[in-house]
Design a protein around this motif. Structure first.
Motif, PDB file in Angstrom:
ATOM      1  N   ASP A  75       0.866  -1.180   0.000  1.00 26.74           N
ATOM      2  CA  ASP A  75       0.000   0.000   0.000  1.00 26.74           C
ATOM      3  C   ASP A  75       0.906   1.235   0.000  1.00 26.74           C
ATOM      4  OD1 ASP A  75      -1.830   2.043   0.495  1.00 26.74           O
ATOM      5  OD2 ASP A  75      -2.037   1.538   2.623  1.00 26.74           O
ATOM      6  N   PRO A  76       0.769   2.118  -0.983  1.00 26.65           N
ATOM      7  CA  PRO A  76       1.684   3.261  -1.087  1.00 26.65           C
ATOM      8  C   PRO A  76       1.339   4.432  -0.178  1.00 26.65           C
ATOM      9  CG  PRO A  76       0.130   3.317  -2.895  1.00 26.65           C
ATOM     10  CD  PRO A  76      -0.164   2.054  -2.131  1.00 26.65           C
ATOM     11  N   SER A  77       0.338   4.310   0.678  1.00 28.98           N
ATOM     12  CA  SER A  77      -0.166   5.473   1.419  1.00 28.98           C
ATOM     13  C   SER A  77       0.705   5.890   2.602  1.00 28.98           C
ATOM     14  CB  SER A  77      -1.582   5.196   1.929  1.00 28.98           C
ATOM     15  OG  SER A  77      -1.568   4.215   2.964  1.00 28.98           O
ATOM     16  N   TRP A  78       1.587   4.999   3.070  1.00 26.98           N
ATOM     17  CA  TRP A  78       2.392   5.271   4.262  1.00 26.98           C
ATOM     18  C   TRP A  78       1.505   5.675   5.441  1.00 26.98           C
ATOM     19  CZ3 TRP A  78       7.514   4.456   5.412  1.00 26.98           C
ATOM     20  CH2 TRP A  78       8.316   3.997   4.360  1.00 26.98           C
ATOM     21  N   THR A  79       0.468   4.877   5.650  1.00 25.07           N
ATOM     22  CA  THR A  79      -0.400   5.063   6.814  1.00 25.07           C
ATOM     23  C   THR A  79      -0.255   3.873   7.748  1.00 25.07           C
ATOM     24  OG1 THR A  79      -2.274   4.070   5.640  1.00 25.07           O
ATOM     25  CG2 THR A  79      -2.095   6.482   5.596  1.00 25.07           C
ATOM     26  N   LEU A  80      -0.495   4.119   9.019  1.00 20.60           N
ATOM     27  CA  LEU A  80      -0.431   3.091  10.054  1.00 20.60           C
ATOM     28  C   LEU A  80      -1.575   3.281  11.033  1.00 20.60           C
ATOM     29  CD1 LEU A  80       3.375   3.073  11.002  1.00 20.60           C
ATOM     30  CD2 LEU A  80       2.148   1.266   9.775  1.00 20.60           C
ATOM     31  N   PRO A  81      -1.901   2.244  11.792  1.00 22.30           N
ATOM     32  CA  PRO A  81      -2.822   2.443  12.910  1.00 22.30           C
ATOM     33  C   PRO A  81      -2.049   2.846  14.162  1.00 22.30           C
ATOM     34  CG  PRO A  81      -2.306   0.121  12.715  1.00 22.30           C
ATOM     35  CD  PRO A  81      -1.546   0.830  11.609  1.00 22.30           C
ATOM     36  N   MET A  82      -2.643   3.688  14.979  1.00 17.13           N
ATOM     37  CA  MET A  82      -2.119   3.836  16.329  1.00 17.13           C
ATOM     38  C   MET A  82      -2.324   2.504  17.041  1.00 17.13           C
ATOM     39  SD  MET A  82      -3.553   7.608  17.475  1.00 17.13           S
ATOM     40  CE  MET A  82      -5.205   7.347  16.786  1.00 17.13           C
ATOM     41  N   PRO A  83      -1.341   2.003  17.782  1.00 18.68           N
ATOM     42  CA  PRO A  83      -1.562   0.774  18.536  1.00 18.68           C
ATOM     43  C   PRO A  83      -2.786   0.933  19.444  1.00 18.68           C
ATOM     44  CG  PRO A  83       0.756   1.363  18.563  1.00 18.68           C
ATOM     45  CD  PRO A  83       0.026   2.532  17.960  1.00 18.68           C
ATOM     46  N   ALA A  84      -3.627  -0.074  19.468  1.00 26.67           N
ATOM     47  CA  ALA A  84      -4.858   0.025  20.248  1.00 26.67           C
ATOM     48  C   ALA A  84      -5.351  -1.369  20.618  1.00 26.67           C
ATOM     49  CB  ALA A  84      -5.938   0.759  19.457  1.00 26.67           C
ATOM     50  N   ARG A  85      -6.131  -1.395  21.682  1.00 29.31           N
ATOM     51  CA  ARG A  85      -6.732  -2.649  22.107  1.00 29.31           C
ATOM     52  C   ARG A  85      -8.179  -2.388  22.513  1.00 29.31           C
ATOM     53  NH1 ARG A  85      -2.917  -4.876  26.040  1.00 29.31           N
ATOM     54  NH2 ARG A  85      -1.470  -4.711  24.285  1.00 29.31           N
ATOM     55  N   PHE A  86      -9.065  -3.235  22.008  1.00 32.80           N
ATOM     56  CA  PHE A  86     -10.484  -3.112  22.305  1.00 32.80           C
ATOM     57  C   PHE A  86     -11.027  -4.452  22.785  1.00 32.80           C
ATOM     58  CE2 PHE A  86      -9.573  -0.042  18.953  1.00 32.80           C
ATOM     59  CZ  PHE A  86     -10.209   1.108  19.391  1.00 32.80           C
ATOM     60  N   VAL A  87     -12.011  -4.393  23.679  1.00 34.03           N
ATOM     61  CA  VAL A  87     -12.820  -5.565  23.997  1.00 34.03           C
ATOM     62  C   VAL A  87     -14.231  -5.258  23.521  1.00 34.03           C
ATOM     63  CG1 VAL A  87     -13.793  -7.038  25.794  1.00 34.03           C
ATOM     64  CG2 VAL A  87     -11.425  -6.241  25.982  1.00 34.03           C
ATOM     65  N   VAL A  88     -14.744  -6.154  22.686  1.00 38.82           N
ATOM     66  CA  VAL A  88     -16.082  -5.994  22.136  1.00 38.82           C
ATOM     67  C   VAL A  88     -16.971  -7.077  22.724  1.00 38.82           C
ATOM     68  CG1 VAL A  88     -17.455  -5.810  20.037  1.00 38.82           C
ATOM     69  CG2 VAL A  88     -15.042  -5.126  20.002  1.00 38.82           C
ATOM     70  N   ALA A  89     -18.077  -6.682  23.334  1.00 37.78           N
ATOM     71  CA  ALA A  89     -19.032  -7.639  23.897  1.00 37.78           C
ATOM     72  C   ALA A  89     -19.761  -8.366  22.772  1.00 37.78           C
ATOM     73  CB  ALA A  89     -20.019  -6.911  24.805  1.00 37.78           C
ATOM     74  N   PRO A  90     -20.366  -9.506  23.070  1.00 33.89           N
ATOM     75  CA  PRO A  90     -21.059 -10.259  22.012  1.00 33.89           C
ATOM     76  C   PRO A  90     -22.129  -9.473  21.265  1.00 33.89           C
ATOM     77  CG  PRO A  90     -20.730 -11.662  23.925  1.00 33.89           C
ATOM     78  CD  PRO A  90     -20.312 -10.275  24.334  1.00 33.89           C
ATOM     79  N   ASP A  91     -22.682  -8.431  21.891  1.00 34.68           N
ATOM     80  CA  ASP A  91     -23.687  -7.613  21.201  1.00 34.68           C
ATOM     81  C   ASP A  91     -23.066  -6.545  20.308  1.00 34.68           C
ATOM     82  OD1 ASP A  91     -22.724  -5.834  23.069  1.00 34.68           O
ATOM     83  OD2 ASP A  91     -24.653  -5.436  24.040  1.00 34.68           O
ATOM     84  N   GLY A  92     -21.714  -6.533  20.231  1.00 39.18           N
ATOM     85  CA  GLY A  92     -21.026  -5.604  19.343  1.00 39.18           C
ATOM     86  C   GLY A  92     -20.626  -4.285  19.975  1.00 39.18           C
ATOM     87  N   VAL A  93     -20.947  -4.087  21.249  1.00 38.13           N
ATOM     88  CA  VAL A  93     -20.616  -2.840  21.929  1.00 38.13           C
ATOM     89  C   VAL A  93     -19.211  -2.922  22.538  1.00 38.13           C
ATOM     90  CG1 VAL A  93     -21.234  -1.288  23.825  1.00 38.13           C
ATOM     91  CG2 VAL A  93     -23.024  -2.308  22.405  1.00 38.13           C
ATOM     92  N   ILE A  94     -18.438  -1.861  22.361  1.00 33.46           N
ATOM     93  CA  ILE A  94     -17.087  -1.799  22.920  1.00 33.46           C
ATOM     94  C   ILE A  94     -17.165  -1.553  24.426  1.00 33.46           C
ATOM     95  CG2 ILE A  94     -14.919  -0.494  22.930  1.00 33.46           C
ATOM     96  CD1 ILE A  94     -15.488   0.163  19.955  1.00 33.46           C
TER      97      ILE A  94
END
Length: 221
Positions: free
Chosen positions: A171-190
């Motif tokens: 990918d030529p965009s030179w983009t990255l994600p900020m490191p992150a961690r999420f827990v998502v409940a079974p209903d899809g809510v963070i």
């Protein structure tokens, strides 16, 4: 030793003994600018509904968040890639905690913009047993509010180190994600969200366990 202790030890050795002073200044400035931009404040937070996605896994084909959530809570760890030593230290910590995470009934996956080939390399080299997903062009990271473009001087520095993200990520965009961690409940809510605009600072995986135990108890009730 905690994950942050290991990251701090690596940083002290790298910046104090190995990296040129000018390189350290460029990296520090880029981090300070990202923090000052406030982008981390716009990432998804607790209470938001997590975007659904389907991504290819390093070894096992496509995985969807819908299917994963059907099994229980989902832990998402966004990281930069196999080329990043801080990310590799974090992967090792996540692997060490993976059994305890699974014991709560949760699924753990790592997501990065790197190509499948590089995802497979990271998975095998670090002997990772949980799914590692490739996020083409950082689209899922963007949906979570994590994607950013590196400044030009940092791009030039990475290239001088032999790190060409256009190749690593296909990918030529030179983009990255900020490191992150999420827990998502079974209903899809963070229900848990930690975003690190400073890539040298990351929460310990064991911080997730009380949240996951609480989710487990609420489901059992």
């Amino acid at each position: 030793m905690s994950l942050q202790d290991k990251l701090d030890a690596f940083k002290a050795d790298f910046e104090g003994k190995k990296a040129p002073k000018q390189a350290v200044e460029i990296m520090h400035r880029a981090t300070a600018e990202l923090i000052a931009s406030g982008q981390a404040d716009h990432a998804l937070k607790v209470g938001a509904v997590a975007p659904s996605f389907t991504l290819a896994e390093a070894d096992d084909g496509p995985l969807s968040s819908t299917d994963l959530l059907a099994r229980g809570p989902l832990v998402l760890s966004f990281y930069r890639g196999v080329w990043c030593p801080y990310c590799n230290i974090e992967l090792e910590a996540l692997q060490e905690a993976s059994a305890a995470i699974r014991a709560t009934g949760a699924e753990l996956v790592a997501i990065s913009p790197q190509s499948l080939v590089n995802g497979r390399k990271a998975k095998h080299e670090k002997q990772v047993t949980f799914p590692m997903l490739s996020d083409p062009n950082g689209e899922v990271a963007n949906a979570f509010g994590l994607r950013f473009r590196l400044p030009d001087d940092l791009i030039a520095l990475y290239k001088s180190f032999g790190v060409d993200l256009a190749v690593v990520n296909d990918d030529p965009s030179w983009t990255l994600p900020m490191p992150a961690r999420f827990v998502v409940a079974p209903d899809g809510v963070i229900v848990y969200a930690e975003v690190s605009p400073d890539y040298t600072r990351r929460p310990d995986p064991t911080d997730l366990l009380p949240v996951l135990e609480q989710l487990k108890s609420s489901v059992a009730a």
